[in-house]
Design an enzyme around this catalytic site. Structure first.
Site: not given
Length: 219
Positions: A9, A34, A36, A38, A67, A69, A138, A176
């Protein structure tokens, strides 16, 4: 069993030297990168958006595992596909019409993933499991890197694996949060296929070696 898919990540990477860290991942045994995303609404932190994903994609030689979020992810699916995503995962908790969202991701020629927070029961995915390419369990509360692993994750992995087998689905199980060399063997034994590792990789003295260690775990 086959070797796990390793997806470091970049949330834990050095953002001032992101190209350097992406090139390190290119030369490592990492399978995916990966990413993330957000929004500061669905989770209490803000990371980055499409421009950073585009910049990563220009240098990456591994597929981008994005991913989301974020609230209302449907609004941004095409944008992240255009930015370079190979996989797009949305949160179960953020989708009013999950099946529709999964079909929209697949229509963009991406693998469709669903992430579930620690409090979300994986049984809720049974009706859509054959439409899901990967489930992100998660193992920490989403929003921040460097958190401690939640032990109940092993139970959730086993439960999800049973659902996948019973429905003859080909869904991958991705973990994750807080993954390291200590808990990775038990996660793989429970049924995990993909390991996301952030701090464990990027804070180590030898990141390439740490990735190789995870990749080389044999049960």
């Amino acid at each position: 069993m086959s070797a796990p898919i390793i997806a470091p990540s970049i949330l834990a990477a050095d953002f001032a030297n992101l190209q350097r860290d992406i090139e390190m991942l290119n030369e490592s045994q990492a399978d995916w990168i990966h990413v993330d995303v957000m929004d500061g609404v669905f989770v209490p932190n803000i990371s980055f958006g499409q421009p950073v994903v585009e910049a990563v994609y220009k240098h990456a030689k591994k597929p981008l595992d994005v991913h989301l979020m974020i609230q209302d992810p449907d609004r941004y699916l095409a944008a992240f596909r255009n930015a370079g995503a190979a996989n797009i995962s949305v949160h179960y908790e953020a989708c009013n019409h999950l099946h529709r969202t999964l079909q929209a991701i697949k229509a963009l020629d991406c693998k469709a993933g669903v992430a579930v927070n620690p409090h979300t029961n994986v049984q809720l995915l049974e009706d859509t499991i054959k439409d899901i390419d990967l489930v992100i369990i998660m193992s920490v509360n989403p929003g921040f890197g460097g958190q401690s692993f939640i032990e109940n994750t092993y139970k959730k992995v086993r439960q999800l694996k049973e659902i996948i087998v019973e429905n003859e689905a080909s869904t991958l199980i991705e973990i994750d949060g807080g993954v390291n060399a200590h808990n990775a063997p038990a996660l793989l034994e429970a049924g995990a296929d993909v390991l996301v590792a952030g701090s464990f990789v990027f804070k180590s003295v030898d990141s390439v070696g740490t990735i190789a260690e995870l990749k080389g775990i044999n049960l």
